[in-house]
Design a protein around this motif. Structure first.
Motif, short mmCIF file in Angstrom:
data_model
loop_
_atom_site.label_atom_id
_atom_site.label_comp_id
_atom_site.label_asym_id
_atom_site.label_seq_id
_atom_site.Cartn_x
_atom_site.Cartn_y
_atom_site.Cartn_z
N ALA A 18 0.83 -1.21 0.00
CA ALA A 18 0.00 0.00 0.00
C ALA A 18 0.87 1.25 0.00
CB ALA A 18 -0.93 0.00 1.21
N VAL A 19 1.92 1.25 0.82
CA VAL A 19 2.83 2.41 0.86
C VAL A 19 3.52 2.60 -0.49
CG1 VAL A 19 4.95 3.32 1.90
CG2 VAL A 19 3.19 2.28 3.35
N SER A 22 1.02 3.96 -3.04
CA SER A 22 0.70 5.36 -2.71
C SER A 22 1.81 6.31 -3.15
CB SER A 22 0.47 5.51 -1.20
OG SER A 22 -0.61 4.72 -0.77
N LYS A 25 2.12 5.77 -7.56
CA LYS A 25 0.99 6.03 -8.45
C LYS A 25 0.20 7.25 -7.98
CE LYS A 25 0.14 1.40 -10.29
NZ LYS A 25 0.23 1.78 -11.72
N LYS A 26 -0.29 7.99 -8.96
CA LYS A 26 -1.07 9.19 -8.63
C LYS A 26 -2.56 8.88 -8.65
CE LYS A 26 -0.04 13.11 -10.52
NZ LYS A 26 0.23 14.12 -11.56
N VAL A 27 -3.29 9.55 -7.80
CA VAL A 27 -4.76 9.45 -7.81
C VAL A 27 -5.30 10.52 -8.77
CG1 VAL A 27 -6.86 9.72 -6.44
CG2 VAL A 27 -4.89 8.55 -5.47
N ILE A 387 -4.22 4.59 4.67
CA ILE A 387 -3.18 4.30 3.67
C ILE A 387 -3.70 3.31 2.62
CG2 ILE A 387 -0.88 3.28 3.32
CD1 ILE A 387 -0.22 4.25 6.21
N TRP A 390 -6.20 4.99 0.13
CA TRP A 390 -5.51 5.84 -0.85
C TRP A 390 -4.80 4.99 -1.91
CZ3 TRP A 390 -6.02 10.85 -1.74
CH2 TRP A 390 -5.11 11.47 -2.61
N ALA A 391 -4.18 3.90 -1.46
CA ALA A 391 -3.47 3.01 -2.38
C ALA A 391 -4.44 2.36 -3.37
CB ALA A 391 -2.72 1.93 -1.60
N ALA A 394 -5.50 4.80 -6.06
CA ALA A 394 -4.43 4.97 -7.04
C ALA A 394 -4.30 3.74 -7.93
CB ALA A 394 -3.11 5.26 -6.32
N TYR A 408 -14.27 9.93 1.78
CA TYR A 408 -13.03 9.57 2.47
C TYR A 408 -13.12 9.94 3.95
CZ TYR A 408 -8.05 8.36 2.12
OH TYR A 408 -6.83 7.73 2.22
#
Length: 512
Positions: A18-19, A22, A25-27, A387, A390-391, A394, A408
């Motif tokens: 996940a880190v 994150s 890759k961009k969201v 985390i 968010w991952a 992305a 969120y």
């Protein structure tokens, strides 16, 4: 307590992945955050149906002539066709013939002793209008894909409208030109050419034959029209853009921007046969009923060709895009346009982040104050949830919108809800006199059904929002759904593993 080591390794592996995602890759940001262009397009289905009626009119005239039923006059008004026959005795024969071939499209009625009227059926109109809108939607989607816009929103709205959201588009005028252009490409046989329309009409005795038409070519210099040529061409095209395999910007023999094209095998065969038998004649390359060029055929031409017409390089590039994506089945017009500046998006992001951080801090403090060390464990799981969410956004290429940020923040509050249920169950079991290890096991198992019911219900609501919502509403649904899945994993699995470790190795630290 079984397989505790493997469960710890799994948590670390998931967290590391996940880190990594994150950070690498961009969201994608939605229109309301990134800025961009919002358009509402209206599909002119009535015009398309009128053009379709004209095509049927030519077919009908040919069919009647083939069956030796002479036509005195035939004309179209809207989506109706009026046919006047030379011989009134053949009206019944014509009615039967037309009913057999076009009865599913037109209501056919005798209106006088020698006249038949065909009126397009309302049921057919509705079905065809729906098909035209769906086809226009797909064509617009293909054009936007060619433009390279990340995460656009393209949806139908109502009977004949299409909503288009283009996040991050800095040149809305270019986007409008590409989306609004019909891009109907045709290759037509040239019969005659003259510097004025009047001269052509004079040669024709003042009336253009029904199977022919006059089209104009605008000759430009420095972007301005300096001259016009008028061409008398066959109405039926030799080939259309439907046979196009590829189109790309290039340069012509004078090193000027042009568009080169390649035809599919069937189209190449038709083109080869036609050009081989018409050497020395002109061939008009027509785009949206305007002649782009009309070169003289010098030799047999295969499956490749070129469209010239005083383009700029950007115009040639845009024309290649719309030709590759295909022609619109009906004209579209832009009836609403909104350009959203990135400053509004930046302000929304900043406020959203502040709200999210504030909510996170408040929730974490509440859990520690109320549940002591167990609350701290829940906060660790909560941070992992943030985390992970968010991952996933992305990784899946989801688009984050302003309602998505709200989703969120809502997830932050909901993610500790499961922990609250679990901790309360553990408290109840401890009050009953159970040992710590047993209270933790029973607390988790008895809370599981309640947690599952609550989250499945919310997931169902999110699914409905995603299915029937548009744009930002879908963003909210996606964020909420992913947040629920993450919170279930962190609350039920991560919290359980951490508590198992404490109970096994440091039971004196446990407090609730």
């Amino acid at each position: 307590m079984k397989n505790l080591k493997w469960r710890i390794l799994l948590i670390f592996a998931v967290l590391l992945c996940a880190v990594y995602v994150s950070l690498t890759k961009k969201v994608n940001l939605g229109l309301d955050l990134k800025g961009g262009t919002y358009l509402v397009l209206q599909v002119d289905t009535e015009k398309a149906l009128e053009d379709e009626t004209s095509s049927y009119m030519r077919e009908i005239k040919t069919l009647l002539q083939k069956e030796n039923i002479p036509v005195l006059d035939i004309e179209r008004k809207g989506t109706s066709i009026s046919i006047e026959l030379l011989d009134a005795d053949k009206v019944s024969q014509a009615e039967k013939l037309l009913s057999k071939n076009y009865g599913n499209i037109f209501d056919i009625k005798k209106v006088s002793s020698s006249t038949i009227r065909l009126s397009m059926k309302n049921s057919y109109k509705q079905k065809e209008a729906d098909r035209l809108c769906n086809q226009a939607l797909e064509t617009i989607r293909n054009r936007i894909d060619e433009l390279g816009v990340a995460e656009p929103v393209i949806v139908r709205s109502g009977k004949d409208r299409i909503i288009v959201e283009l996040p991050g588009v800095k040149n809305p005028e270019r986007a409008k030109r590409i989306l609004g252009r019909v891009a109907k490409l045709e290759f037509k046989q040239v019969i005659d050419v003259a510097p004025s329309k009047e001269e052509l009409l004079k040669k024709l005795g003042g009336k253009v034959p029904p199977d022919e038409q006059i089209l104009v070519q605008e000759i430009k210099k420095n972007g301005k029209v300096v001259n016009r040529l008028y061409y008398l061409v066959k109405r039926e095209p030799i080939l259309t853009g439907a046979y196009l395999k590829d189109a790309y910007p290039s340069v012509d023999e004078y090193n000027m921007p042009a568009v080169s094209f390649e035809l599919k095998s069937q189209g190449a065969k038709i083109f080869e046969q036609y050009t081989a038998s018409h050497i020395g004649t002109r061939l008009a390359i027509v785009l949206d009923n305007k002649v782009q060029s009309a070169p003289v055929i010098r030799s047999q031409i295969g499956g490749r060709g070129q469209i010239t017409g005083q383009f700029t390089y950007q115009e040639a590039k845009d024309l290649a895009i719309v030709l590759r994506a295909g022609a619109l089945p009906a004209p579209v017009k832009i009836i609403e346009e909104t350009t959203i500046g990135p400053s509004l998006g930046h302000e929304s992001i900043v406020k959203g982040i502040k709200a999210g951080v504030a909510g996170l801090i408040i929730v974490m403090l509440f859990m520690i104050v109320y549940y002591k060390f167990s609350g701290f464990v829940a906060d660790v799981a909560l941070m992992m949830n943030v985390i992970l969410l968010w991952a996933l956004l992305a990784l899946l290429g989801a688009t984050l919108t302003l309602p998505g940020i709200a989703g969120y923040i809502l997830t932050i509050g909901m993610s500790v809800d499961a922990n609250v249920i679990i901790f309360e169950r553990i408290r109840e079991e401890l009050k009953k006199g159970r040992f710590l290890i047993s209270a933790v096991e029973v607390g988790f198992s008895s809370a599981w059904s309640t947690i599952l019911d609550a989250n499945v219900t919310t997931l169902a609501s999110a699914a409905v929002l995603f299915q029937f919502g548009t744009g930002p509403i879908k963003g909210f649904a996606v964020t909420l759904s992913l947040g629920i899945l993450c919170s279930m994993f962190t609350a039920v699995f991560v919290t359980k593993v951490i508590l198992d470790v404490i109970v096994k190795y440091k039971p004196q630290l446990f407090s609730i």
